[in-house]
Design an enzyme around this catalytic site. Structure first.
Site, PDB file in Angstrom:
ATOM      1  N   ARG A 143      -1.787  -5.894  -9.559  1.00 10.77           N
ATOM      2  CA  ARG A 143      -2.325  -4.539  -9.418  1.00 10.77           C
ATOM      3  C   ARG A 143      -1.801  -3.617 -10.526  1.00 10.77           C
ATOM      4  O   ARG A 143      -1.409  -4.088 -11.578  1.00 10.77           O
ATOM      5  CB  ARG A 143      -2.010  -4.039  -8.002  1.00 10.77           C
ATOM      6  CG  ARG A 143      -2.584  -4.971  -6.914  1.00 10.77           C
ATOM      7  CD  ARG A 143      -2.279  -4.486  -5.534  1.00 10.77           C
ATOM      8  NE  ARG A 143      -2.907  -3.195  -5.290  1.00 10.77           N
ATOM      9  CZ  ARG A 143      -2.590  -2.394  -4.260  1.00 10.77           C
ATOM     10  NH1 ARG A 143      -1.668  -2.777  -3.396  1.00 10.77           N
ATOM     11  NH2 ARG A 143      -3.200  -1.239  -4.101  1.00 10.77           N
ATOM     12  N   ASN A 160       8.518  -4.429   4.582  1.00  7.71           N
ATOM     13  CA  ASN A 160       7.429  -3.974   3.721  1.00  7.71           C
ATOM     14  C   ASN A 160       7.656  -2.480   3.525  1.00  7.71           C
ATOM     15  O   ASN A 160       7.289  -1.662   4.374  1.00  7.71           O
ATOM     16  CB  ASN A 160       6.056  -4.235   4.344  1.00  7.71           C
ATOM     17  CG  ASN A 160       4.932  -3.854   3.371  1.00  7.71           C
ATOM     18  OD1 ASN A 160       5.175  -3.213   2.342  1.00  7.71           O
ATOM     19  ND2 ASN A 160       3.711  -4.247   3.701  1.00  7.71           N
ATOM     20  N   ALA A 204       5.041   1.948  -0.673  1.00  6.64           N
ATOM     21  CA  ALA A 204       5.231   2.489  -2.030  1.00  6.64           C
ATOM     22  C   ALA A 204       6.698   2.736  -2.370  1.00  6.64           C
ATOM     23  O   ALA A 204       7.051   2.781  -3.558  1.00  6.64           O
ATOM     24  CB  ALA A 204       4.427   3.777  -2.176  1.00  6.64           C
ATOM     25  N   HIS A 244       4.843  -8.202   1.319  1.00  5.46           N
ATOM     26  CA  HIS A 244       3.697  -7.382   0.924  1.00  5.46           C
ATOM     27  C   HIS A 244       2.408  -8.062   1.343  1.00  5.46           C
ATOM     28  O   HIS A 244       2.278  -9.291   1.234  1.00  5.46           O
ATOM     29  CB  HIS A 244       3.661  -7.152  -0.585  1.00  5.46           C
ATOM     30  CG  HIS A 244       4.829  -6.370  -1.075  1.00  5.46           C
ATOM     31  ND1 HIS A 244       4.973  -5.031  -0.794  1.00  5.46           N
ATOM     32  CD2 HIS A 244       5.915  -6.730  -1.791  1.00  5.46           C
ATOM     33  CE1 HIS A 244       6.103  -4.605  -1.329  1.00  5.46           C
ATOM     34  NE2 HIS A 244       6.703  -5.618  -1.925  1.00  5.46           N
ATOM     35  N   TYR A 253      -5.952  -4.590   1.820  1.00  4.80           N
ATOM     36  CA  TYR A 253      -4.888  -4.821   2.807  1.00  4.80           C
ATOM     37  C   TYR A 253      -5.344  -5.614   4.040  1.00  4.80           C
ATOM     38  O   TYR A 253      -4.532  -5.899   4.918  1.00  4.80           O
ATOM     39  CB  TYR A 253      -4.292  -3.472   3.243  1.00  4.80           C
ATOM     40  CG  TYR A 253      -3.684  -2.702   2.097  1.00  4.80           C
ATOM     41  CD1 TYR A 253      -2.643  -3.257   1.348  1.00  4.80           C
ATOM     42  CD2 TYR A 253      -4.150  -1.446   1.726  1.00  4.80           C
ATOM     43  CE1 TYR A 253      -2.082  -2.579   0.275  1.00  4.80           C
ATOM     44  CE2 TYR A 253      -3.597  -0.749   0.661  1.00  4.80           C
ATOM     45  CZ  TYR A 253      -2.562  -1.326  -0.060  1.00  4.80           C
ATOM     46  OH  TYR A 253      -2.011  -0.650  -1.120  1.00  4.80           O
ATOM     47  N   HIS A 288       8.623   0.569  -4.964  1.00  3.21           N
ATOM     48  CA  HIS A 288       8.579   0.749  -6.421  1.00  3.21           C
ATOM     49  C   HIS A 288       9.385   1.957  -6.893  1.00  3.21           C
ATOM     50  O   HIS A 288       9.385   2.253  -8.079  1.00  3.21           O
ATOM     51  CB  HIS A 288       7.112   0.883  -6.862  1.00  3.21           C
ATOM     52  CG  HIS A 288       6.202  -0.096  -6.202  1.00  3.21           C
ATOM     53  ND1 HIS A 288       6.334  -1.454  -6.376  1.00  3.21           N
ATOM     54  CD2 HIS A 288       5.178   0.060  -5.308  1.00  3.21           C
ATOM     55  CE1 HIS A 288       5.415  -2.086  -5.651  1.00  3.21           C
ATOM     56  NE2 HIS A 288       4.703  -1.181  -4.988  1.00  3.21           N
ATOM     57  N   GLU A 324      11.555  -9.376   1.514  1.00  2.54           N
ATOM     58  CA  GLU A 324      10.531  -8.408   1.098  1.00  2.54           C
ATOM     59  C   GLU A 324       9.150  -8.985   1.423  1.00  2.54           C
ATOM     60  O   GLU A 324       8.883 -10.153   1.134  1.00  2.54           O
ATOM     61  CB  GLU A 324      10.661  -8.175  -0.413  1.00  2.54           C
ATOM     62  CG  GLU A 324       9.636  -7.217  -0.970  1.00  2.54           C
ATOM     63  CD  GLU A 324       9.698  -7.126  -2.504  1.00  2.54           C
ATOM     64  OE1 GLU A 324      10.041  -8.135  -3.163  1.00  2.54           O
ATOM     65  OE2 GLU A 324       9.383  -6.047  -3.030  1.00  2.54           O
ATOM     66  N   ARG A 381      -8.445   1.629   6.571  1.00  2.74           N
ATOM     67  CA  ARG A 381      -9.000   1.899   5.241  1.00  2.74           C
ATOM     68  C   ARG A 381      -8.555   0.815   4.266  1.00  2.74           C
ATOM     69  O   ARG A 381      -7.613   0.088   4.521  1.00  2.74           O
ATOM     70  CB  ARG A 381      -8.512   3.271   4.745  1.00  2.74           C
ATOM     71  CG  ARG A 381      -9.212   4.398   5.467  1.00  2.74           C
ATOM     72  CD  ARG A 381      -8.460   5.697   5.395  1.00  2.74           C
ATOM     73  NE  ARG A 381      -8.004   6.013   4.052  1.00  2.74           N
ATOM     74  CZ  ARG A 381      -7.064   6.938   3.796  1.00  2.74           C
ATOM     75  NH1 ARG A 381      -6.484   7.581   4.791  1.00  2.74           N
ATOM     76  NH2 ARG A 381      -6.714   7.202   2.569  1.00  2.74           N
ATOM     77  N   ARG A 432       3.199  -0.841  -9.906  1.00  4.32           N
ATOM     78  CA  ARG A 432       3.600  -1.670  -8.752  1.00  4.32           C
ATOM     79  C   ARG A 432       4.361  -2.921  -9.190  1.00  4.32           C
ATOM     80  O   ARG A 432       4.719  -3.761  -8.371  1.00  4.32           O
ATOM     81  CB  ARG A 432       2.371  -2.084  -7.935  1.00  4.32           C
ATOM     82  CG  ARG A 432       1.628  -0.923  -7.320  1.00  4.32           C
ATOM     83  CD  ARG A 432       0.498  -1.399  -6.421  1.00  4.32           C
ATOM     84  NE  ARG A 432      -0.497  -0.369  -6.253  1.00  4.32           N
ATOM     85  CZ  ARG A 432      -0.437   0.624  -5.367  1.00  4.32           C
ATOM     86  NH1 ARG A 432       0.567   0.690  -4.530  1.00  4.32           N
ATOM     87  NH2 ARG A 432      -1.384   1.532  -5.302  1.00  4.32           N
ATOM     88  N   PRO A 483       5.787   3.783   4.260  1.00  6.85           N
ATOM     89  CA  PRO A 483       4.767   4.828   4.316  1.00  6.85           C
ATOM     90  C   PRO A 483       3.335   4.304   4.285  1.00  6.85           C
ATOM     91  O   PRO A 483       3.021   3.373   3.545  1.00  6.85           O
ATOM     92  CB  PRO A 483       5.052   5.678   3.075  1.00  6.85           C
ATOM     93  CG  PRO A 483       5.923   4.835   2.210  1.00  6.85           C
ATOM     94  CD  PRO A 483       6.691   3.928   3.119  1.00  6.85           C
ATOM     95  N   ASN A 484       2.526   4.933   5.113  1.00  7.87           N
ATOM     96  CA  ASN A 484       1.079   4.721   5.210  1.00  7.87           C
ATOM     97  C   ASN A 484       0.685   3.424   5.919  1.00  7.87           C
ATOM     98  O   ASN A 484      -0.493   3.203   6.199  1.00  7.87           O
ATOM     99  CB  ASN A 484       0.408   4.786   3.821  1.00  7.87           C
ATOM    100  CG  ASN A 484       0.596   6.139   3.177  1.00  7.87           C
ATOM    101  OD1 ASN A 484       0.293   7.163   3.793  1.00  7.87           O
ATOM    102  ND2 ASN A 484       1.130   6.177   1.973  1.00  7.87           N
TER     103      ASN A 484
HETATM  104  O1  CA2 Z   1       0.769  -4.806  -0.363  1.00 10.59           O
HETATM  105  C1  CA2 Z   1       1.610  -4.204   0.300  1.00 10.59           C
HETATM  106  O2  CA2 Z   1       1.982  -4.562   1.409  1.00 10.59           O
HETATM  107  C2  CA2 Z   1       2.161  -2.869  -0.241  1.00 10.59           C
HETATM  108  O3  CA2 Z   1       3.520  -2.769   0.161  1.00 10.59           O
HETATM  109  C3  CA2 Z   1       1.332  -1.770   0.402  1.00 10.59           C
HETATM  110  C4  CA2 Z   1       1.701  -0.384  -0.111  1.00 10.59           C
HETATM  111  C5  CA2 Z   1       1.677  -0.355  -1.635  1.00 10.59           C
HETATM  112  O4  CA2 Z   1       2.120   0.906  -2.093  1.00 10.59           O
HETATM  113  C6  CA2 Z   1       2.532  -1.448  -2.246  1.00 10.59           C
HETATM  114  O5  CA2 Z   1       2.389  -1.392  -3.635  1.00 10.59           O
HETATM  115  C7  CA2 Z   1       2.099  -2.809  -1.749  1.00 10.59           C
HETATM  116  C8  CA2 Z   1       0.723   0.661   0.408  1.00 10.59           C
HETATM  117  C9  CA2 Z   1       0.562   0.697   1.875  1.00 10.59           C
HETATM  118  C10 CA2 Z   1      -0.556   1.642   2.194  1.00 10.59           C
HETATM  119  O6  CA2 Z   1      -1.206   1.196   3.345  1.00 10.59           O
HETATM  120  C11 CA2 Z   1      -2.464   1.646   3.567  1.00 10.59           C
HETATM  121  C12 CA2 Z   1      -3.074   1.147   4.687  1.00 10.59           C
HETATM  122  C13 CA2 Z   1      -4.358   1.518   4.964  1.00 10.59           C
HETATM  123  C14 CA2 Z   1      -5.038   2.408   4.150  1.00 10.59           C
HETATM  124  C15 CA2 Z   1      -4.416   2.887   3.032  1.00 10.59           C
HETATM  125  C16 CA2 Z   1      -3.111   2.516   2.729  1.00 10.59           C
END
Ligand code: CA2
Length: 144
Positions: free
Chosen positions: A109, A76, A79, A102, A24, A82, A100, A19, A113, A11-12
């Site tokens: 963090r 990847n 979220a 990330h 990231y 977790h 896995e 953003r 997480r 997701p996301n």
């Molecule tokens: O660090 C990573 O790759 C994560 O898997 C990214 C997840 C986060 O929930 C994990 O704890 C670590 C979040 C991905 C959200 O991606 C976004 C991308 C652009 C703007 C906002 C969020």
């Protein structure tokens, strides 16, 4: 026939590069796909990169990776990492090795997480290198 490495994103991650670049990075998922495809070509592998905001899609794709005989899965799970016992079980249910991945290092963090249901089932974890995490995971998958 080149072997395929599935690169599954949760997701996301479709918003990557738009953003929160301080966490990231500025690469988009398309940029990461391009980088992986370039390296995969050199290694004689093929990349099948997908993204979904839906947990069940990721479960289905893990099953599919095994069904089509993929060499490995780079996952990847965003979220869902977790929270998802379903992804944990799916990784355990297949013989295809799952790495896995990330972008950030979740252990530096928020406390929520620090638990990874994916990591507890995965063969290995690569985290904290930004987009390079995916490339390092591909190198690992190649050597399996
Ligand atoms: O660090 C990573 O790759 C994560 O898997 C990214 C997840 C986060 O929930 C994990 O704890 C670590 C979040 C991905 C959200 O991606 C976004 C991308 C652009 C703007 C906002 C969020």
């Amino acid at each position: 026939m080149p072997q395929t490495v599935f690169v599954l994103n949760g997701p996301n991650l479709n918003l990557l590069g738009t953003r929160e670049p301080e966490i990231y990075g500025s690469a988009t998922l398309d940029d990461i796909a391009g980088m992986l495809e370039d390296r995969a070509r050199e290694l004689g592998l093929e990349i099948d990169l997908r993204q979904s905001n839906h947990e069940g899609h990721l479960v289905d794709w893990l099953h599919e990776a095994q069904a089509v005989g993929a060499k490995a899965v780079l996952l990847n799970a965003g979220a869902f990492t977790h929270t998802s016992v379903a992804l944990h079980d799916a990784i355990k249910a297949i013989r295809t090795p799952v790495i896995e991945v990330h972008l950030s290092n979740p252990h530096t963090r928020e406390a929520f997480r620090h638990t990874s249901y994916v990591g507890m089932a995965a063969k290995a974890t690569i985290a904290g290198f930004g987009a390079l995490s995916y490339l390092l995971a591909l190198e690992g998958a190649y050597r399996l």
